[in-house]
Enzyme design. Structure first.
Site, PDB file in Angstrom:
ATOM      1  N   GLY A   1       0.950  -1.218  -0.043  1.00  0.00           N
ATOM      2  CA  GLY A   1      -0.185   0.123  -0.123  1.00  0.00           C
ATOM      3  C   GLY A   1       0.772   1.342   0.088  1.00  0.00           C
ATOM      4  O   GLY A   1       2.046   1.325   0.022  1.00  0.00           O
TER       5      GLY A   1
ATOM      6  N   HIS B   1       6.858  -3.227   1.961  1.00  0.00           N
ATOM      7  CA  HIS B   1       7.342  -2.274   1.031  1.00  0.00           C
ATOM      8  C   HIS B   1       8.038  -1.034   1.841  1.00  0.00           C
ATOM      9  O   HIS B   1       7.262  -0.598   2.639  1.00  0.00           O
ATOM     10  CB  HIS B   1       6.096  -1.996   0.449  1.00  0.00           C
ATOM     11  CG  HIS B   1       5.448  -2.739  -0.718  1.00  0.00           C
ATOM     12  ND1 HIS B   1       5.231  -3.951  -0.361  1.00  0.00           N
ATOM     13  CD2 HIS B   1       5.532  -2.443  -2.010  1.00  0.00           C
ATOM     14  CE1 HIS B   1       4.667  -4.636  -1.522  1.00  0.00           C
ATOM     15  NE2 HIS B   1       5.109  -3.847  -2.694  1.00  0.00           N
TER      16      HIS B   1
ATOM     17  N   GLU C   1      10.616   2.949  -1.547  1.00  0.00           N
ATOM     18  CA  GLU C   1      10.281   3.460  -3.001  1.00  0.00           C
ATOM     19  C   GLU C   1       9.563   4.622  -3.104  1.00  0.00           C
ATOM     20  O   GLU C   1      10.343   5.517  -3.571  1.00  0.00           O
ATOM     21  CB  GLU C   1       9.129   2.261  -3.188  1.00  0.00           C
ATOM     22  CG  GLU C   1       8.492   2.456  -4.651  1.00  0.00           C
ATOM     23  CD  GLU C   1       7.428   1.664  -5.049  1.00  0.00           C
ATOM     24  OE1 GLU C   1       6.723   1.806  -6.240  1.00  0.00           O
ATOM     25  OE2 GLU C   1       6.435   1.073  -4.135  1.00  0.00           O
TER      26      GLU C   1
END
Length: 376
Positions: free
Chosen positions: A178, A205, A208
């Site tokens: 997400g 994640h 990024e």
């Protein structure tokens, strides 16, 4: 050795970062959208494929994520999920992938009335069908899933518990996905702590859309084993030249930690170009990180949105950044040894498929079926 695209397709590959809802075939989206009455930007397969790439190339992660409205709309039924999962495996196997971890967020597939367990059941059934279809075509592939919790929502503990209940039914790990900015991974510490206490691996994640703070939290507060993307670790590295004109890299404490402990980076170059990480493959930090000795792995992220595949990712690195067969073997082995499947299984895949495949390529026997199927 100059690698052609056909040479690269024949190479055995390992995928650690591939989103199931980001890899649909355009024709499948059109079929499923007609069945559920969802309006698409185009009902022409080529036109729809081009729309996804254009919409995902706005240079912003949040805009990139908006493209998933359409793929999620057509994956709210058992039949739709099974078909998408089956086709994903078939497509990956045809591209030379011998091991893949497919991630998806079960909580995003409940609008049609499915329960979380029914979503997992449908995906696992489709993956099994895909493996069987690939086997019939002479391609061996092992696929595991990484059920994901969305960091902007509050169901991570529930998703983690459901994942643990399916650890012997295809789930090999867990993912926190997400929008990264504004939703730090530490919001989900209870879920992550439960996974760790159950000796179950997870990836987050980080690095990024957000930088070193996100990476630090994922590693030091949340204990992730891998970094999803992770390329913003470059924010903690100073590149320059010394008085003799030699290149040097000065690593900050966080970058040194990641390097020293060989924390795997799940790097996705084509996707990163779309979200503004780099302007070209030649300038993408994956090559510098590889040269510095980081545990770099190569991945397609969202094959539909980036019009990519593992072979396309490799071919771009070969033609634009000078990557060699030895480089691809190195990142493939790094990915294999850092997969979440049991070590014993990965050892067999490496010995039976990856090493023979690269040996065949090195000898120039690129078209030998053994380089595709891994059969020695």
């Amino acid at each position: 050795m100059t690698l052609t695209y056909e040479d690269i397709v024949a190479l055995p590959k390992v995928v650690l970062h591939d989103h199931l809802d980001g890899g649909l075939r355009p024709a499948t989206i059109i079929d499923l959208a007609a069945e559920v009455g969802h309006q698409l930007p185009s009902t022409d397969p080529d036109g729809l494929a081009a729309w996804f790439v254009q919409a995902a190339s706005a240079g912003d992660l949040n805009r990139y994520l908006e493209t998933f409205v359409h793929t999620l709309a057509v994956t709210q039924t058992e039949a739709g999920l099974r078909r998408v999962a089956r086709e994903a495996v078939v497509d990956l196997a045809a591209d030379g992938v011998v091991y893949a971890e497919l991630r998806y967020a079960p909580e995003q597939h409940l609008a049609g009335g499915l329960s979380l367990q029914e979503v997992l059941d449908a995906v696992h059934a489709g993956l099994g069908e895909g493996v069987a279809e690939a086997t019939e075509a002479g391609r061996r592939i092992r696929v595991g899933t990484l059920p994901s919790a969305m960091r902007q929502f509050d169901r991570s503990a529930e998703i983690a518990e459901m994942t643990l209940a399916n650890r012997d039914r295809g789930a090999v790990g867990f993912d926190l996905a997400g929008p990264e900015d504004g939703f730090p991974p530490s919001r989900h510490l209870p879920a992550l702590r439960g996974l760790r206490e159950a000796n179950f691996p997870y990836t987050i994640h980080a690095g990024e859309a957000a930088g070193t703070e996100s990476i630090w939290e994922a590693l030091q507060l949340c204990g992730t084993l891998r970094l999803g993307h992770g390329v913003r670790i470059m924010d903690d590295i100073e590149l320059g030249t010394d008085p003799d004109g030699e290149l040097f890299a000065a690593l900050g404490d966080l970058a040194q930690w990641v390097l020293d402990r060989q924390i795997p980076l799940e790097v996705c170059p084509q996707s990163n170009l779309q979200t503004g990480i780099a302007a070209s493959v030649a300038e993408h930090p994956i090559t510098v990180l590889r040269d510095m000795g980081f545990a770099v792995t190569l991945n397609p992220d969202n094959r539909l949105m980036s019009a990519t595949s593992m072979s396309r990712e490799m071919f771009a690195l070969a033609t634009e950044a000078g990557w060699t067969l030895e480089d691809f073997e190195q990142v493939t082995l790094t990915a294999a040894w850092n997969a979440f499947a049991p070590h014993q299984e990965m050892r067999v895949i490496i010995a039976d498929q990856i090493e023979p495949g690269y040996a065949a390529a090195q000898s120039g026997d690129h078209n030998d079926d053994r380089s595709r199927t891994g059969e020695a």
